[in-house]
Motif scaffolding. Structure first.
Motif: not given
Length: 352
Positions: A286-291
């Motif tokens: 949720m904070i840094i994205g799905p990478a």
């Protein structure tokens, strides 16, 4: 006036890892100095420096302090780091393979399967082989549970939320029934050890156990990082991933073995510690994205930090007693799971 540019995912990932590392260091220091025997941070630093050949005035002069640090507290802290990292990365990999944020070793029964394997090892005497014997049985139990979940929950190239949850309930029920049977046929000493697996605890961690879990966790996290790019492509859909050169079925089988290995090594010595693999990867995503490269690295650090802090709380919340760490993580992870379930249902428009 130009609109401010948003922070790049790479910078957010780096900032998050640094924040988690700070929490981790703080938790490690507090865990080392907190206990029935008070120890100062300078004594901890002096003991560590002396271990690498640097004598300072900070080094503790009391042999009881030195023994407490190296026999009790340091192995326990490092076990928490390794187990937390292993469970968090196992959760991240499982969510990538199933394409579902609700997938987690504890929720879908992988941890219970590994615990059943470990309990069986104790009862039949495989524990005489030491840590590797119990860990091997735990790995086999976790692998069988993971394969069962994969075979039942996957249909038409995707995993339905309801099917995944129902499969997890069934696998957990079967594993708990197996543990109950093992308890029935086991002797008194074995029953006491098996009860430990069901509660979860970092107490009594030994250096040989720490070394085994740390090696498995390091290898597993490295493999997960090497597969991160393929997980990113898999998130685009199976057809797109195949067109881009990903062998999807091979990736899934390797990932299943990886999840079983990480979960089995963790459960073999600490018991069932639920929801670490659910809460940590999801919050980080949720904070840094799905990478997945940043997600896996941050999950490893975050999982270690979470378990070190949770273990510290189990030793300090109740005076003169130690709470089971599995109970504490369930108290935190359970409400989070309900919220995530509600959020997933609203996104999908209901499951009727």
């Amino acid at each position: 006036m130009a609109a401010p540019r948003s922070v790049s995912p790479r910078i957010r990932a780096l900032a998050l890892v640094l924040l988690l590392a700070g929490i981790l260091v703080g938790g490690v220091v507090l865990s080392a100095v907190t206990g029935q025997l008070p120890i100062t941070p300078t004594e901890v630093a002096g003991s560590l420096l002396r271990a690498i050949g640097i004598d300072t005035a900070w080094a503790p002069t009391d042999p009881i302090v030195e023994s407490t640090l190296w026999v009790v507290r340091f192995p326990r802290i490092l076990m928490g780091l390794a187990v937390g990292a292993a469970l968090a990365v196992a959760g991240a990999v499982m969510q990538a393979v199933f394409g579902n944020p609700l997938a987690e070793p504890g929720v879908v029964g992988v941890s219970s399967g590994a615990a059943l394997g470990a309990a069986t090892a104790i009862t039949i005497g495989a524990s005489v082989l030491g840590g590797p014997g119990v860990a091997l049985f735990a790995f086999v139990g976790g692998l069988l549970a993971t394969l069962l979940v994969y075979a039942v929950a996957r249909a038409g190239g995707r995993t339905e939320v309801v099917t995944l949850l129902l499969t997890g309930i069934a696998v957990n029920a079967i594993a708990q029934a197996g543990i109950a049977f093992v308890l029935f046929v086991a002797d008194t000493a074995s029953r006491e050890q098996i009860v430990f697996w069901q509660l979860g605890s970092l107490g009594g961690s030994r250096w040989d156990q720490v070394a085994l879990v740390a090696v498995v966790a390091a290898v597993g996290i490295t493999v997960a990082l090497l597969l991160a790019r393929r997980y990113d492509l898999l998130a685009l859909g199976e057809r797109s991933a195949r067109h881009l050169g990903v062998d999807v079925e091979r990736l899934r089988i390797v990932s299943i073995v990886l999840v079983a290995l990480l979960t089995g090594a963790a459960v073999a010595f600490t018991g069932i510690i639920a929801f670490v693999g659910l809460v940590v990867p999801h919050l980080i995503r949720m904070i840094i994205g799905p990478a997945h490269r940043g997600l896996i690295l941050a999950s490893a650090v975050g999982g270690g930090a979470l378990l070190v802090v949770a273990d510290l709380l189990t030793r300090t919340l109740v005076g003169g007693a130690e709470l089971p760490i599995g109970m504490l993580t369930s108290l935190v992870g359970g409400p989070f799971f309900f919220w995530l379930l509600y959020r997933q249902r609203r996104r999908s428009g209901g499951w009727a």
